[in-house]
Scaffold this active site. Structure first.
Site, PDB file in Angstrom:
ATOM      1  N   ILE A  93       0.873  -1.186   0.000  1.00  0.00           N
ATOM      2  CA  ILE A  93       0.000   0.000   0.000  1.00  0.00           C
ATOM      3  C   ILE A  93       0.903   1.227   0.000  1.00  0.00           C
ATOM      4  O   ILE A  93       1.726   1.388   0.919  1.00  0.00           O
ATOM      5  CB  ILE A  93      -0.909   0.011   1.242  1.00  0.00           C
ATOM      6  CG1 ILE A  93      -1.821  -1.213   1.206  1.00  0.00           C
ATOM      7  CG2 ILE A  93      -1.708   1.301   1.303  1.00  0.00           C
ATOM      8  CD1 ILE A  93      -2.862  -1.249   2.290  1.00  0.00           C
ATOM      9  N   TRP A 127       6.226   5.188  -2.864  1.00  0.00           N
ATOM     10  CA  TRP A 127       6.829   4.019  -2.225  1.00  0.00           C
ATOM     11  C   TRP A 127       8.145   4.448  -1.591  1.00  0.00           C
ATOM     12  O   TRP A 127       8.972   5.111  -2.211  1.00  0.00           O
ATOM     13  CB  TRP A 127       7.009   2.871  -3.193  1.00  0.00           C
ATOM     14  CG  TRP A 127       7.549   3.145  -4.550  1.00  0.00           C
ATOM     15  CD1 TRP A 127       8.597   3.949  -4.884  1.00  0.00           C
ATOM     16  CD2 TRP A 127       7.067   2.597  -5.782  1.00  0.00           C
ATOM     17  NE1 TRP A 127       8.799   3.939  -6.231  1.00  0.00           N
ATOM     18  CE2 TRP A 127       7.869   3.109  -6.814  1.00  0.00           C
ATOM     19  CE3 TRP A 127       6.037   1.699  -6.118  1.00  0.00           C
ATOM     20  CZ2 TRP A 127       7.677   2.775  -8.143  1.00  0.00           C
ATOM     21  CZ3 TRP A 127       5.851   1.382  -7.429  1.00  0.00           C
ATOM     22  CH2 TRP A 127       6.662   1.909  -8.435  1.00  0.00           C
ATOM     23  N   GLU A 166       2.921 -11.410  -2.195  1.00  0.00           N
ATOM     24  CA  GLU A 166       1.801 -11.126  -1.281  1.00  0.00           C
ATOM     25  C   GLU A 166       0.496 -11.747  -1.777  1.00  0.00           C
ATOM     26  O   GLU A 166      -0.387 -12.083  -0.994  1.00  0.00           O
ATOM     27  CB  GLU A 166       1.591  -9.619  -1.113  1.00  0.00           C
ATOM     28  CG  GLU A 166       2.566  -8.938  -0.161  1.00  0.00           C
ATOM     29  CD  GLU A 166       3.862  -8.498  -0.828  1.00  0.00           C
ATOM     30  OE1 GLU A 166       4.018  -8.731  -2.056  1.00  0.00           O
ATOM     31  OE2 GLU A 166       4.721  -7.933  -0.121  1.00  0.00           O
ATOM     32  N   ASP A 200       0.600  11.964   8.210  1.00  0.00           N
ATOM     33  CA  ASP A 200       1.001  10.558   8.128  1.00  0.00           C
ATOM     34  C   ASP A 200       0.973   9.830   9.468  1.00  0.00           C
ATOM     35  O   ASP A 200       0.712  10.414  10.507  1.00  0.00           O
ATOM     36  CB  ASP A 200       2.402  10.490   7.504  1.00  0.00           C
ATOM     37  CG  ASP A 200       2.459   9.434   6.427  1.00  0.00           C
ATOM     38  OD1 ASP A 200       1.921   8.356   6.663  1.00  0.00           O
ATOM     39  OD2 ASP A 200       3.058   9.697   5.367  1.00  0.00           O
TER      40      ASP A 200
HETATM   41  C1  LIG Z   1      -2.932   2.957   5.051  1.00  0.00           C
HETATM   42  C2  LIG Z   1      -1.495   2.681   4.766  1.00  0.00           C
HETATM   43  C3  LIG Z   1      -0.762   3.554   3.980  1.00  0.00           C
HETATM   44  C4  LIG Z   1       0.565   3.300   3.679  1.00  0.00           C
HETATM   45  N1  LIG Z   1       1.254   4.177   2.887  1.00  0.00           N
HETATM   46  C5  LIG Z   1       2.521   3.896   2.533  1.00  0.00           C
HETATM   47  C6  LIG Z   1       3.203   4.741   1.626  1.00  0.00           C
HETATM   48  O1  LIG Z   1       2.688   5.750   1.158  1.00  0.00           O
HETATM   49  N2  LIG Z   1       4.485   4.392   1.297  1.00  0.00           N
HETATM   50  C7  LIG Z   1       5.095   3.279   1.795  1.00  0.00           C
HETATM   51  O2  LIG Z   1       6.230   2.995   1.414  1.00  0.00           O
HETATM   52  N3  LIG Z   1       4.476   2.473   2.685  1.00  0.00           N
HETATM   53  C8  LIG Z   1       3.191   2.753   3.046  1.00  0.00           C
HETATM   54  N4  LIG Z   1       2.537   1.922   3.903  1.00  0.00           N
HETATM   55  C9  LIG Z   1       3.239   0.764   4.486  1.00  0.00           C
HETATM   56  C10 LIG Z   1       3.384  -0.368   3.491  1.00  0.00           C
HETATM   57  O3  LIG Z   1       2.183  -0.658   2.840  1.00  0.00           O
HETATM   58  C11 LIG Z   1       3.900  -1.601   4.190  1.00  0.00           C
HETATM   59  O4  LIG Z   1       5.173  -1.285   4.730  1.00  0.00           O
HETATM   60  C12 LIG Z   1       4.019  -2.817   3.317  1.00  0.00           C
HETATM   61  O5  LIG Z   1       4.474  -3.903   4.099  1.00  0.00           O
HETATM   62  C13 LIG Z   1       4.969  -2.587   2.172  1.00  0.00           C
HETATM   63  O6  LIG Z   1       5.098  -3.775   1.469  1.00  0.00           O
HETATM   64  P1  LIG Z   1       6.316  -4.042   0.502  1.00  0.00           P
HETATM   65  O7  LIG Z   1       7.588  -4.081   1.300  1.00  0.00           O
HETATM   66  O8  LIG Z   1       5.982  -5.327  -0.126  1.00  0.00           O
HETATM   67  O9  LIG Z   1       6.363  -2.944  -0.449  1.00  0.00           O
HETATM   68  C14 LIG Z   1       1.203   2.154   4.212  1.00  0.00           C
HETATM   69  C15 LIG Z   1       0.475   1.280   5.026  1.00  0.00           C
HETATM   70  C16 LIG Z   1      -0.861   1.533   5.299  1.00  0.00           C
HETATM   71  C17 LIG Z   1      -1.626   0.589   6.166  1.00  0.00           C
END
Ligand SMILES: Cc1cc2nc3c(=O)[nH]c(=O)nc-3n(C[C@H](O)[C@H](O)[C@H](O)COP(=O)(O)O)c2cc1C
Length: 591
Positions: A171, A186, A232, A281
């Protein structure tokens, strides 16, 4: 018997409604700030999921607070998160994998679970309607007054590694720039950013699909801190007990979940960065403008009657707190397999999770706690942990008072303190005044193999008598004393030194200075107000520090300056006019 999970959002929403845990709001509401205020209030009250049927400027309904209680997360997953963790532990004990990544690579084989994969289907409800991209049709929210605009907050971003072909789902928020362009936020340490990095190396743009809605177990899987390279969507299939159906995208080569509500198809150009933010945030302050890649939409597909899912993040507690707790419950048992000395651990939601992790450790040899800390900092997203505290194996790391008590009795700064001055930091962390880089600290409060315990103060004289600049104080367990000052009038580091010299405070072990906005009687706010607001290297000092050889040796009491520094971004607050508006309309929403 409650159902064991839901294939799509429609099923989940109907079930919540049938048990009285979802409220349809028919009154027209604004997606700018008003929904945030209603949702935040509802989360704080432990209220139901909210389905806004009439969002100004959009024909689509918006659902929020789907995951805003522990019970709803459990319903969404079809079982208790901890029971998933226990099941995984059982499976992996048998196969003795070398790392978390290794654990997941053997999962399908070890379980014989054919569900641990997705399946391709020819048609999907998510493609019932195909449209030109036009984000203005969606009920995208502006969450907080100082946000840089509207943001899609609950989009699951699907990409493929252009080198290996492995998938990632995370996300990441998307700032809406125009009807067909958004930001792609990201963080550098996340899976999507790793794919983008590979694409850039190959000189290619990166295809992406943003999934809105779908099986709640898939939504959870996108948040879950799975190791890089772990799919995932395959994990979501494992949670469902059946392969996730995926249909080929209309304008991209990626397959997308067939049962989602909306898919935003498009690509992330390799060579475009654009200013993103500010945005209110998870850490309770805004994350400020920075350059991030952009997402160019090529098409939007959706169901015939789709619902747009949204979520608000901000100063805890918000809805994401329950997702984070569930992720911790599910994955911390797995850590025990690769780090057998780790008995249990708890990332504090009050501190935005990554800022404070307590770990109980079965220390089989001297300094086993230090070893555990180093190992955990090298494991997946635990890398982003700022402050780690180790306690003995019989201490509950969820119990903040018990953890402080152990610090009070066992922590000897001369040998139990780790300071890592330069390390990767959560992108949201603003305390070091540097982007993605800052310091970390570890406190090893595991009981030593000697009968002596340190003593600490159970009561102290009111420090306001000697220092009228202090506006409040609270002595917690372990001789941990939180002291509130106004940092614009008093130099916090100087105040800590003066407190070290103040008679009567000898038994205090840690002094933490906080800013005037902190309500010292509110446990959640106090933990937030301390652990999100200091950089160990810049803001921790000890009563005595000396250089021995090349080593810095710390001794005596510890001081933490957790006041707001001039470079910190503003605290997230809802504007008074919106609070008044929502207060006035409150009964109208619920009628
Ligand atoms: C509502 C919500 C918003 C998020 N927004 C971000 C974001 O903008 N950028 C980011 O890097 N992680 C964000 N995260 C955290 C990631 O989704 C989380 O770390 C996830 O495990 C990343 O997965 P990955 O390592 O497979 O990319 C968010 C989580 C939530 C619950």
């Amino acid at each position: 018997m409650p159902p064991k999970g839901f294939r799509n959002l429609e099923n989940f929403i109907s079930h919540l409604e049938s048990i009285g845990d979802l409220k349809r709001i028919k009154t027209e509401v604004s997606p700018e700030l008003e929904i945030t205020e209603i949702a935040s209030r509802t989360v704080r009250e432990g209220g139901p999921a909210l389905l806004f049927e009439n969002v100004q400027g959009s024909d689509f309904p918006l659902v929020i607070n789907l995951f805003g209680t522990e019970q709803r997360v459990e319903l969404a997953l079809g079982r208790k998160p901890a029971s998933v963790g226990e099941e995984l532990v059982e499976i992996f004990r048998k196969v003795n994998p070398p790392s978390i990544g290794g654990i997941f690579s053997v999962l399908p084989k070890a379980t014989g679970l054919l569900s641990m994969r997705t399946k391709k289907v020819r048609r999907g409800d998510v493609q019932q309607v195909e449209t030109e991209p036009d984000l203005s049709k969606l009920p995208v929210m502006k969450c907080w007054p100082r946000d840089g605009g509207k943001f899609v907050t609950f989009g699951l971003v699907l990409t493929r590694d252009p080198a290996t072909g492995s998938r990632n789902l995370g996300i990441y928020r998307l700032q809406v720039y125009d009807n067909r362009t958004t930001g792609m936020h990201w963080h550098a340490h996340k899976g999507g950013a790793a794919h983008y990095h590979e694409a850039k190396k190959l000189g290619r743009d990166l295809e992406a699909a943003v999934i809105l809605g779908g099986d709640p177990r898939m939504i959870f899987s996108a948040v879950a801190p799975l190791p890089d390279g772990m799919d995932e969507l395959a994990f979501a299939s494992y949670l469902r007990g059946s392969p996730m159906p995926m249909v080929k995208g209309k304008s991209i080569s990626l397959h997308v979940p067939a049962e989602a509500e909306f898919i935003l198809e498009g690509s992330v150009p390799r060579d475009v960065l654009r200013q993103e933010g500010p945005f209110g945030d998870h850490f309770g302050h805004y994350s400020m403008e920075a350059d991030f890649p952009v997402f160019n939409l090529s098409e939007i597909t959706h169901r015939k009657n789709p619902v747009y899912p949204s979520i608000v993040v901000g100063k805890p507690p918000q809805e994401d707190l329950y997702l984070g707790i569930a992720a911790g419950e599910m994955f911390s048992p797995l850590i025990k397999i690769i780090q057998p000395e780790v008995k249990d651990m708890w990332a504090y939601p009050e501190a935005g999770f990554h800022n404070l992790l307590a770990v109980s450790v079965d220390e089989r040899y001297p300094k086993g706690g230090i070893k555990a800390m180093l190992a955990l900092w090298g494991t997946g997203q635990l890398l982003l942990t700022k402050c780690m505290i180790c306690v003995s194996s019989d201490v509950n790391p969820r119990d903040f008072s018990a953890v402080l008590h152990e610090i009070g009795e066992n922590f000897d700064p001369r040998e139990d303190f780790l300071m890592i001055q330069w390390a990767p930091l959560d992108t949201l962390d603003f305390t070091s005044n540097k982007f993605n880089v800052g310091s970390k600290m570890g406190i090893n409060a595991v009981r030593k193999n000697t009968p002596e315990r340190k003593t600490y103060a159970r009561e102290v004289p009111d420090p306001r008598e000697k220092h009228p600049e202090i506006t409040g104080f609270r002595l917690l367990a372990g001789g941990f004393c939180a002291v509130r000052i106004d940092e614009s009038r008093t130099d916090p580091k100087e105040m800590i030194r003066r407190l070290f010299e103040t008679p009567g405070l000898e038994g205090v072990r840690i002094i933490a200075l906080v800013s005037p906005d902190i309500d010292l009687t509110d446990d959640m706010e106090l933990i937030w107000g301390i652990f999100t607001r200091f950089d160990p290297y810049l803001d921790v000092l000890f009563e005595h520090t000396e250089l021995r050889g090349s080593a810095v040796v710390y001794d005596g009491r510890m001081g933490i300056d957790a006041t707001v520094k001039q470079w910190y971004p503003p605290v997230i607050e809802m504007s008074e006019d919106i609070k008044d508006k929502v207060e006035t309309r409150w009964s109208e929403y619920w009628s």
